[in-house]
Design an enzyme around this catalytic site. Structure first.
Site, PDB file in Angstrom:
ATOM      1  N   HIS A 170       0.724  -1.153   0.427  1.00  0.00           N
ATOM      2  CA  HIS A 170      -0.454   0.439   0.448  1.00  0.00           C
ATOM      3  C   HIS A 170       0.855   1.107  -0.108  1.00  0.00           C
ATOM      4  CE1 HIS A 170      -3.170   2.273   1.241  1.00  0.00           C
ATOM      5  NE2 HIS A 170      -2.538   3.350   2.116  1.00  0.00           N
ATOM      6  N   GLU A 171       1.763   1.492   0.387  1.00  0.00           N
ATOM      7  CA  GLU A 171       2.780   2.507   1.198  1.00  0.00           C
ATOM      8  C   GLU A 171       3.412   2.594  -0.026  1.00  0.00           C
ATOM      9  OE1 GLU A 171       1.714   4.687   3.268  1.00  0.00           O
ATOM     10  OE2 GLU A 171       0.165   3.795   4.621  1.00  0.00           O
ATOM     11  N   HIS A 183       1.569   4.180  -2.526  1.00  0.00           N
ATOM     12  CA  HIS A 183       1.780   5.783  -2.771  1.00  0.00           C
ATOM     13  C   HIS A 183       3.183   6.648  -3.379  1.00  0.00           C
ATOM     14  CE1 HIS A 183      -2.038   6.485  -0.358  1.00  0.00           C
ATOM     15  NE2 HIS A 183      -1.918   5.669  -0.103  1.00  0.00           N
ATOM     16  N   GLU A 234      -4.584   8.038  -3.112  1.00  0.00           N
ATOM     17  CA  GLU A 234      -5.181   6.352  -2.207  1.00  0.00           C
ATOM     18  C   GLU A 234      -5.566   5.377  -3.984  1.00  0.00           C
ATOM     19  OE1 GLU A 234      -5.167   6.130   0.630  1.00  0.00           O
ATOM     20  OE2 GLU A 234      -5.332   4.256   0.763  1.00  0.00           O
TER      21      GLU A 234
HETATM   22 CO    CO Z   1      -3.508   5.238   1.709  1.00  0.00          CO
END
Ligand code: CO
Length: 500
Positions: free
Chosen positions: A263-264, A267, A293
């Protein structure tokens, strides 16, 4: 003065401001990762000095005058002209904040955060509700001086998702609710996949190494960033060539590190893909929180929870943890990591029930801001909504309305961007599948480069040049449309749960 010279003056001022902001970001990152216990005291003061400095340089009349002249001069370069247009909007928005208001909200949020922590510890919302009430009042005032049409919540959302409107979100969320409520019911009627092996003991160092490996595979550039440990995983960027992510490793829940890494990492790839030439300028910044996101969720869910991704990575994982996984087939592993189960905690939710957590928060926030829900009634309204939408009883306030930090920070209008991000993600990915030759075959062989190259070209490099809905239209040919997420969810989960 020529418009070239003026533009240079404009960028010089903006660069000074963002240099200070990014230097603060380094200090903040350090605060969350390596700061020794006693260092916190003066760190807070240093951060506050820097933010005051940046603010003073920014709001001095000089920048406004330069930008007004640049707008009159009608710059021919489309990126320069867009930079000025967006900076101009940011600047005059910022100018609407009186110093008194900034100080008041900063004091209120420090108090609110402190009391939220205490309320959580003691499972007692009444310790936090007076602060929440004050913050709602301040946010309402903020909406008033910022200005809005139709609904004060629009003014607050605009800060996170430019152009987002209550009217449209209401329509979208009604569609989401109608669809997911039915679909999740059908899933719940089926047997749950076996998943006990995800919670056996997983050596922390081996998990960490595996995470680094996955990040490299995704294309995270370790010469332009690094990963460290923190209590809550996050991403921060000091410029496109220095992007920091953090993760946390839990010995008895293998999911925590792996998907927070992915997830990170998503980003971070966005931040590393922003234009260095446009450093600090709007076209070198992320488009919106929803689009940010979309990048993390595209990697986390659409890629990182897909069968193809694990075709490339599962045997590696089995070799690292044979004691836990040698008897678990790839298919069973895949099903376990996609189990759908209504639950209490947003950040632990699966990718379908997740949206109910968001819709509940959105409804409550909207009603608090419009004044149709009294803050003292929020704990009950919260519990009722969880019963209503997810069919779960909320046993403690800690697992209920005290679970998220956002309200204590005064972040109202933020939550919807999480759902928007998930829907954008699927719509983008759907286009990538059409435009990138053998996309999924490559993913199943551990080659993520074609996907990353596509994201860089279609999304990352534009920064804020387009607003979120325009970007979606430019990339996919239409505005955000829930149809794509609906299709994706039905295809994926009908298969996993054997729904005819
Ligand atoms: Co996030």
């Amino acid at each position: 003065m020529s418009s070239n010279d003026l533009y240079k003056q404009y960028t010089d001022i903006i660069h000074k401001v963002v240099d200070i902001d990014y230097a603060s970001a380094v200090l903040q990152w350090d605060q969350e990762t390596y700061i020794p216990e006693k260092g916190a005291e003066f760190r807070a003061q240093q951060l506050s000095t820097l933010s005051g400095l940046a603010h003073d340089i920014y709001v001095a009349p000089e920048l406004g005058t330069i930008m007004n002249e640049l707008i009159k001069a009608k710059l021919s370069d489309r990126i320069q002209s867009r930079n000025v247009e967006l900076s101009h909007k940011d600047y005059f928005r910022e100018k609407k904040y009186s110093t008194d208001f900034v100080i008041e909200i900063s004091n209120e949020t420090s108090k609110a955060f402190h009391n939220w922590v205490k309320a959580r510890e003691e499972n007692n919302p009444s310790l936090f509700l007076p602060n929440l009430e004050k913050l709602v009042e301040l946010k309402r005032r903020e909406a008033d001086f910022l200005g809005y049409e139709d609904h004060p919540y629009n003014a607050l959302m605009d800060d996170y998702e430019p152009g987002a409107k209550v009217k449209e979100i209401d329509v979208l969320f009604t569609e989401v609710r109608n669809h997911l409520k039915e679909f999740i019911k059908r899933i719940a009627a089926k047997p749950a996949p076996k998943s006990d092996f995800l919670f056996f003991k997983y050596d922390k160092q081996k998990q960490w190494d595996f995470g680094i490996d996955i990040l490299k595979q995704m294309g995270f550039d370790f010469t332009a960033g690094r990963q460290d440990i923190s209590v809550h995983p996050f991403t921060t960027s000091f410029n496109p060539k220095d992007v920091r992510i953090t993760t946390k490793v839990e010995e008895n829940d293998f999911r925590s590190m792996t998907w927070s890494c992915i997830h990170e990492g998503g980003h971070a790839l966005y931040e590393q893909g922003l234009s260095s030439e446009q450093y600090g300028l709007p076209c070198g910044e992320a488009c919106s929180l929803g689009i940010h996101e979309s990048q993390s969720r595209l990697w986390e869910n659409v890629v990182g929870r897909s069968l193809n991704f694990w075709k490339a990575n599962y045997s590696k994982l089995q070799n690292l943890f044979p004691e836990n996984l040698s008897a678990v087939s790839l298919e069973d592993f895949y099903k376990s990591i996609n189990a759908v189960k209504p639950s209490l905690i947003r950040i632990e939710a699966d990718e379908l029930t997740y949206h109910f957590h968001i819709m509940i928060r959105y409804e409550l926030e909207k009603r608090m801001i419009e004044g149709s829900l009294k803050v003292t009634d929020v704990p009950d309204a919260w519990n009722e909504a969880y019963k209503n939408y997810l069919g779960v009883d909320v046993p403690t306030y800690r697992q209920g309305m005290l679970q998220d930090v956002h309200w204590s920070h005064g972040s109202f209008g933020y939550f919807p961007t999480y759902s928007l991000g998930s829907f954008f993600a699927v719509q983008f990915y759907n286009t990538a599948k059409k435009e990138v030759f053998d996309l999924e075959k490559n993913i199943s062989e551990g080659n993520m480069k074609p996907l990353l190259d596509w994201l860089r070209e279609k999304i990352h490099k534009h920064g804020r040049y387009y607003n979120p809905q325009e970007l979606c239209e430019v990339v996919t040919g239409e505005k955000l449309n829930y149809r794509y997420f609906k299709q994706y969810a039905e295809e994926k989960y009908s298969n996993i749960y054997n729904i005819g």
